[in-house]
Motif scaffolding. Structure first.
Motif, short mmCIF file in Angstrom:
data_model
loop_
_atom_site.label_atom_id
_atom_site.label_comp_id
_atom_site.label_asym_id
_atom_site.label_seq_id
_atom_site.Cartn_x
_atom_site.Cartn_y
_atom_site.Cartn_z
N LEU A 769 47.51 39.60 38.78
CA LEU A 769 46.59 38.51 38.45
C LEU A 769 46.56 37.48 39.56
N SER A 770 47.73 37.17 40.12
CA SER A 770 47.76 36.19 41.21
C SER A 770 46.95 36.70 42.40
N LEU A 771 47.13 37.98 42.73
CA LEU A 771 46.38 38.55 43.85
C LEU A 771 44.87 38.59 43.57
N TYR A 772 44.50 39.02 42.35
CA TYR A 772 43.08 39.13 42.03
C TYR A 772 42.40 37.77 41.99
N VAL A 773 43.06 36.76 41.40
CA VAL A 773 42.46 35.42 41.34
C VAL A 773 42.34 34.83 42.73
N SER A 774 43.37 35.01 43.56
CA SER A 774 43.30 34.49 44.93
C SER A 774 42.17 35.16 45.70
N GLY A 775 42.04 36.47 45.53
CA GLY A 775 40.96 37.18 46.22
C GLY A 775 39.60 36.74 45.75
N ALA A 776 39.46 36.48 44.43
CA ALA A 776 38.17 36.02 43.91
C ALA A 776 37.80 34.66 44.47
#
Length: 932
Positions: A769-776
């Motif tokens: 989730l941290s990676l996906y939110v940062s990427g978004a």
């Protein structure tokens, strides 16, 4: 039989059964005949069996029109678009009185969905043999108005009186059974141009009864036993002065084996004719019809009543249409805007000469209507030679033989066909009249030998194109340019392609060859779009969509792609050209066509339309910039091939995905102990990614393609069949993924080592989730202010510009997450330090390859002939993560993830982590110790 069709038929049968049971028998109202018809036709006694299905001018069916004030028992669905009725004769018998016949039949107010009005079809001709007729089925079964009638007709007096009952639905939906008396006058055996049958339909119910309706006045013209009496010689030389010296096509060249009546029946159904008023200064001297007309009519239509091939004679209705009308659904008859006429074809002048009469006595009721004032004349012809100033294949004029001081005088009206029909007109010719001006305005360009390109050939379909037009004031328009002639040959228009195509047009030349210059003519239609703001503030009285029609002729240089022409703008009635001018030929058109290959100008046709008049001239207009997407036959063929390939790839990808998921299900069945070691986050991502297209309806993906009006997507149902296959395979894949997710969750809950595995799953969820939110956030913060151009295949809107939205960015990013579906499993293996064979090699390697196929295809397209990607079924090049760079980066990452899973399942989940950062062995055993 399909269930829907079966239910529809059952409903239909029940409806008609209900109506038939609710209608009172005719015998129950026979006794009332003497009460209402005794003074009209005394009641005789029938003395013979039924003789025929016609009487007087009435055949098995007779159509007419009615005038009503407030028709209470009829739904507004019937009276909204039409005011026609039909009378169906079911029985004609002799009586004991000579010349008096018993008549039985049915009266029906015609539904607008039943195309039975004789305004749009040929009535029976003289001498035709009538046949028994069954009334047509009304499309709107909930709103009939049908009466079964019985009565008598007097041949000598021409009177008909009938009584009966029927059925009708009230406006609130209740079924009623009205009773009525029908009286018609002037039904004689023979009829002429001035013969008109009138009458009334009156209710027999009390005024306070629900079945009561106000009297309806009726009017119809005889359709049988009609005597054609008018001949062009009867009017002396009045048609000679209107003929002029024009060369017209003979009827022999027009018909080409067809009958005269079949030709003019098609004319009445298909053609609309625009009007040009030559000199009227007020509405009183503009129209040949009486009454007050709110708007000056802009067009006319013909309706054939009777026709006979003997002598080439025809009887017609001439209807004047309001140019502001948005639809031709309104078929209501208005005697104030309609003329009735009789004509014949003159073989000497090659014209149709028509004598026209007016309707009178129709102010508040039609029961006393009559025909008179037959002083209007009409001539119709087929010009043998067309030119830039006259491209109408059918034209004529309407005038009166009254003098300017007489009441009812009007100025001559010219009418022209609005459609360009050349089917069957094999002797038609085109005459170039502006070539001298073209040579002066359009100098020949020198060919650069170092930049030779292959341009469309003059006879190819690429010469027809849609275009986007923009004025200097910022107004926009869409238009089309259709080729009329190339040299001395007409180009018949069919769909989006020209049917006149030479055999060598399909050959692919291996080297450049000079093609030279060709004379060419065009028909250009432009429709301006007025913004809502301007429409409300400045253009309140103007029609929202203003049309601009230009016919042009000039020279096309197939070696340079240059198209230069002189144009003539035709003014419609609403243009209000100064000085009553009907045409302006001071227009210059320049276009630069795009090469078939190479695509200079970005694959666009560029052009300019400008007026050569002085700016002070009233007819001057600012230059118009034109652009259009260039699309050749060769590219169209390749795009169709690419679209078929994309569809096949989608079907194959979904099918393979189902097989790979099935292998994972089989692997879990053989090794149930490995199920708890599969990442739930990974399968949630896969399941949701498969569910979203199903929830949003996969048809939306195809709808955008079908919405484009182009032959490229008319695939005969191929697209729909594959859409069903994709839906099925997508559903199967979703169910398989959901099944694996369910099994993994159940095994995790029942596993003794569940506490440690759930901890690893939580850590996996937190990191992903941290990676996906940062990427978004990174994706949304990237500057996407530049407009991107989406090129659509042969679009109706030639160029569409759009700017990427937040939703577009998130869609692209969601695809990137799906490509990296193995990331949660890698993290889960790391946090649990698992070395179990949780995933089948066929599953994670095969699914990774399926995710790589779109990027491999996009990379292939970028380095091959695919100049335009307009299908977007398999790959959408507008998405950020479909580019050359991403098509290399993403496959490397996906393959790297697959290799990592292989290593983890061989050497443990932390094998890819440096030893100093690995989990302690004691921690790994904590869940086991705790359990013991």
């Amino acid at each position: 039989m399909k269930p829907s069709i079966f239910l529809w038929l059952c409903t239909l049968k029940i409806s008609f059964l209900f109506i038939s049971l609710s209608v009172k028998p005719v015998s129950s109202v026979i006794d009332s005949y003497s009460d209402h018809c005794l003074t009209t036709v005394p009641e005789p006694v029938p003395n013979s069996e039924p003789l025929d299905y016609e009487f007087g001018p009435f055949g098995p069916s007779q159509s007419g029109f009615y005038y009503y004030g407030s028709l209470r028992v009829v739904s507004s669905n019937i009276t909204r678009y039409t005011n026609s009725f039909s009378f169906y004769t079911t029985e004609v018998s002799q009586t004991d009185k000579d010349g008096v016949f018993m008549i039985e039949g049915s009266f029906e107010l015609q539904n607008p969905f039943v195309l039975h009005s004789f305004l749009y079809g040929v009535g029976p001709s003289k001498g035709s043999v009538p046949t028994p007729h069954t009334p047509p089925v009304v499309a709107d079964f909930t709103n009939p108005f049908i009466l079964k009638l019985h009565g008598f007709w007097s041949k000598s007096s021409g009177e008909l009186c009938m009584v009966g009952t029927g059925s009708s639905y009230f406006k609130d939906g209740n079924l009623l059974t009205p009773a009525a008396v029908l009286k018609l006058h002037n039904i004689k055996n023979s009829s002429y141009i001035t013969t008109l049958i009138t009458g009334t339909l009156k209710s027999l119910s009390p005024i306070n009864d629900n079945n009561y309706f106000e009297p309806i006045s009726l009017m119809t013209v005889p359709q049988l036993n009609y005597n054609f009496t008018f001949a062009s010689g009867d009017s002396g030389d009045e048609f000679s002065s209107e003929s002029g010296l024009e060369e017209n096509l003979s009827m022999y060249k027009i018909l080409r084996g067809r009958s005269f009546c079949s030709k003019f029946s098609n004319l009445a159904i298909k053609d609309v004719f625009s009007l040009q008023y030559t000199g009227c200064k007020s509405n009183k001297k503009c129209l040949p019809v009486g009454g007050v007309v709110q708007n000056l009519p802009g067009s006319i239509t013909f309706g054939v009543i009777n026709c006979t091939d003997v002598g080439k004679r025809v009887r017609i209705f001439l209807k004047f249409d309001d140019h502001t009308k948005l639809s031709r659904l309104d078929q209501r008859f208005n005697p104030n805007t309609t003329l009735i006429g009789e004509g014949m074809w003159d073989d000497k002048k090659n014209q149709l000469h028509v004598l026209l009469c007016r309707f009178f006595g129709t102010a508040n009721s039609w029961s006393n209507a009559h025909v008179g004032d037959c002083t209007t004349r009409l001539s119709l012809r087929y010009p043998a030679i067309l030119s830039i100033k006259e491209t109408s294949t059918i034209m004529g004029q309407i005038w009166t033989n009254k003098t300017v001081h007489d009441s009812g005088y009007f100025e001559k009206i010219v009418f022209r066909s609005t459609e360009f029909h050349i089917e069957g007109l094999y002797s038609l010719k085109y005459e170039y009249t502006e070539l001298d001006r073209v040579r002066n305005e359009c100098p020949e360009r020198k060919l650069d030998r170092n930049r030779r390109q292959r341009y469309p050939r003059p006879y190819s379909s690429e010469m027809k194109f849609d275009m986007s037009v923009r004025s200097s004031e910022g107004r926009t328009a869409r238009g089309s340019a259709d080729t009329l002639t190339v040299n001395n040959q007409f180009c018949k228009q069919a769909g989006i392609a020209l049917t006149v195509v030479r055999d060598d047009d399909f050959e692919r030349p291996t080297r450049w060859e000079p093609q030279g210059r060709a004379n060419i003519s065009y028909k250009i239609d432009i429709k301006w779009h007025t913004s809502q703001k301007l429409a409300n503030k400045y253009y309140v009285s103007v029609v929202p969509d203003e049309k601009m029609e230009i016919t042009a002729e000039g020279v096309y240089d197939a070696d340079t792609g240059g198209l230069c022409m002189i144009g003539c703008r035709k003014f419609a009635l609403t243009d209000r050209a100064p000085g009553n001018t009907s045409i302006d030929c001071e227009i210059l058109l320049n276009f630069q066509l795009a090469p078939v290959k190479g695509f200079e100008n970005g694959g666009y046709i560029r052009g300019r339309i400008e007026s050569t008049r002085d700016k002070s001239d009233d007819l001057y207009f600012d230059p118009l910039d034109v652009s259009s997407v260039a699309y050749s036959r060769e590219q169209a063929w390749h795009t169709i091939w690419a679209m078929d390939l994309e569809i096949v790839m989608v079907v194959i990808s979904q099918t393979l995905l189902c097989l790979f998921l099935r292998s994972q299900v089989y692997h879990a069945k053989r090794h149930p102990k490995t199920l708890p070691f599969t990442s739930l986050v990974m399968f949630v991502i896969l399941t949701v990614g498969q569910l979203i297209p199903l929830v949003l309806n996969y048809e939306a993906l195809f709808y955008r393609k079908r919405d484009q009006d182009t032959m490229l997507f008319q695939t005969g149902g191929w697209l729909e069949v594959n859409e069903v296959i994709i839906r099925i395979t997508s559903m199967v894949a979703f169910l398989l993924q959901f099944r694996i997710l369910q099994q993994a969750f159940s095994s995790r809950s029942n596993d003794g080592n569940g506490k440690g595995l759930w901890f690893a799953e939580k850590m996996t969820l937190l990191v992903t989730l941290s990676l996906y939110v940062s990427g978004a956030l990174i994706v949304l913060l990237v500057d996407r202010g530049n407009y991107k151009r989406e090129i659509v295949l042969l679009p109706t809107r030639p160029v569409d510009y759009w700017q990427r939205s937040t939703l577009d960015d998130l869609k692209s990013y969601a695809g990137l997450i799906s490509d990296g579906f193995l990331l949660p499993q890698i993290l889960f293996n790391m946090f649990s330090n698992s070395r179990e064979y949780a995933l089948s090699p066929l599953f994670y390697i095969g699914t990774s390859l399926v995710r790589l196929l779109p990027h491999a295809y996009d990379l292939y397209c970028d380095h091959t002939y695919v100049e335009y990607k307009g299908t977007f079924i398999y790959v959408n090049p507008a998405e950020e993560f479909f580019s050359t760079a991403w098509d290399v980066i993403i496959p490397i990452g996906v393959l790297l993830f697959a290799a990592t899973i292989y290593l983890q399942q061989q050497f443990g989940g932390c094998c890819i982590v440096p030893k100093r950062f690995r989990w302690r062995e004691s921690y790994e055993k904590i869940p086991v110790v705790g359990q013991s």
